[in-house]
Write a protein that holds these residues in place. Sequence first.
Motif, PDB file in Angstrom:
ATOM      1  N   ARG A  32       0.690  -1.091  -0.001  1.00 45.64           N
ATOM      2  CA  ARG A  32      -0.030  -0.166   0.102  1.00 45.64           C
ATOM      3  C   ARG A  32       0.712   1.237  -0.105  1.00 45.64           C
ATOM      4  O   ARG A  32       1.906   1.078   0.318  1.00 45.64           O
ATOM      5  CB  ARG A  32      -0.842  -0.057   1.348  1.00 45.64           C
ATOM      6  N   LYS A  34       2.594   4.944   0.877  1.00 44.54           N
ATOM      7  CA  LYS A  34       2.841   5.546   2.092  1.00 44.54           C
ATOM      8  C   LYS A  34       1.805   6.300   2.818  1.00 44.54           C
ATOM      9  O   LYS A  34       1.598   6.189   4.065  1.00 44.54           O
ATOM     10  CB  LYS A  34       4.228   6.480   2.030  1.00 44.54           C
ATOM     11  N   ARG A  37      -0.685   3.788   4.484  1.00 36.74           N
ATOM     12  CA  ARG A  37       0.118   3.247   5.562  1.00 36.74           C
ATOM     13  C   ARG A  37       0.181   4.412   6.781  1.00 36.74           C
ATOM     14  O   ARG A  37      -0.078   4.058   7.874  1.00 36.74           O
ATOM     15  CB  ARG A  37       1.399   2.724   5.227  1.00 36.74           C
ATOM     16  N   PHE A 161       4.870  -1.283   9.585  1.00 44.05           N
ATOM     17  CA  PHE A 161       4.271  -0.293   8.758  1.00 44.05           C
ATOM     18  C   PHE A 161       5.343  -0.229   7.591  1.00 44.05           C
ATOM     19  O   PHE A 161       4.960   0.452   6.443  1.00 44.05           O
ATOM     20  CB  PHE A 161       3.803   0.886   9.219  1.00 44.05           C
ATOM     21  N   LEU A 265      -0.208  -5.837   8.067  1.00 39.43           N
ATOM     22  CA  LEU A 265      -1.047  -4.517   8.628  1.00 39.43           C
ATOM     23  C   LEU A 265      -1.418  -4.631  10.086  1.00 39.43           C
ATOM     24  O   LEU A 265      -1.436  -3.791  10.866  1.00 39.43           O
ATOM     25  CB  LEU A 265      -1.727  -4.201   7.647  1.00 39.43           C
TER      26      LEU A 265
END
Length: 284
Positions: A32, A34, A37, A161, A265
């Motif tokens: 995903r 930045k 996240r 992350f 995640l």
Amino acid sequence: MAETWQDHTGAVAGGADSVERVADAIVFAEPRSKLTRFALMAFSAGAGVVAAHYFAAGVALETSTMWLLIGIAFAGGLLSTWSPCGYSSVCLLRPNGTFSLRNVLAWSPTLVAHAVGYAFGALVIGGTLGLVGSALGVQAYLPYTLPIFAVLLVVYGAHQFGFIKVPYPQRRCQVPHDARQRFPKWMIGLLYGFSLGLNYLTYVQTPLLYAVTGAALFSGSLAFAVGIFLVFNLGRFLPLVLNALPLTDASITGWLARHQENAALTDAILLVGSGFALGAMLLA
């Protein structure tokens, strides 16, 4: 048509001491952005503070911290096995033959032995940490260690992350897959349960293991140290129960692989949220 169980066949060549070697915790096939996240990390922080405000209000810090740690211990255990890498160990313990109640019952000693192995593993590692913590009198330093503990949870959350890189010491190996050719299946279940239940003999993909280890050590309590590792190992054990269902190894592993990023995640969200929740409880 009967559903046929399938064994995992990913053994590594190289004799009895061969082991599966695994990569680091995060492998994002389709990462995903930045921004996404960062938004998830900010949401995790806010959710942790809100949860601490509503669920820990009026509750003693010791009690609220204990339940927070128990919750993340179970989640961490589940996430540590709920991956293609983690499941590759327990899928070797699948029942023989086609799916039937008779075959499941014949396989039940393996399930029980695996659970016993995990329990012994928790007793050894939890008992050792609890005794060391008690002997050192570390509980007296809790006012200083808890804030550091909260910061480390957030730092490892940021690691998960993908924003920073921090040390992630682990023995990056899995259990020897060729053991199934040398021992009865129930004994393999026991040996795998014990080695996986010690947690540091094999790779564990979630830094929540460090949180459980720190909690066991700095609690200064033998009972709590063993108990929190029993909770962690319960989460690690539960995916084996899937092998009692008419599901193929390929279907389970494929699902886990497709959701690997979501698992990482989730791990990151739990770490950051727990860190901020603990910080909010300390400041309340």
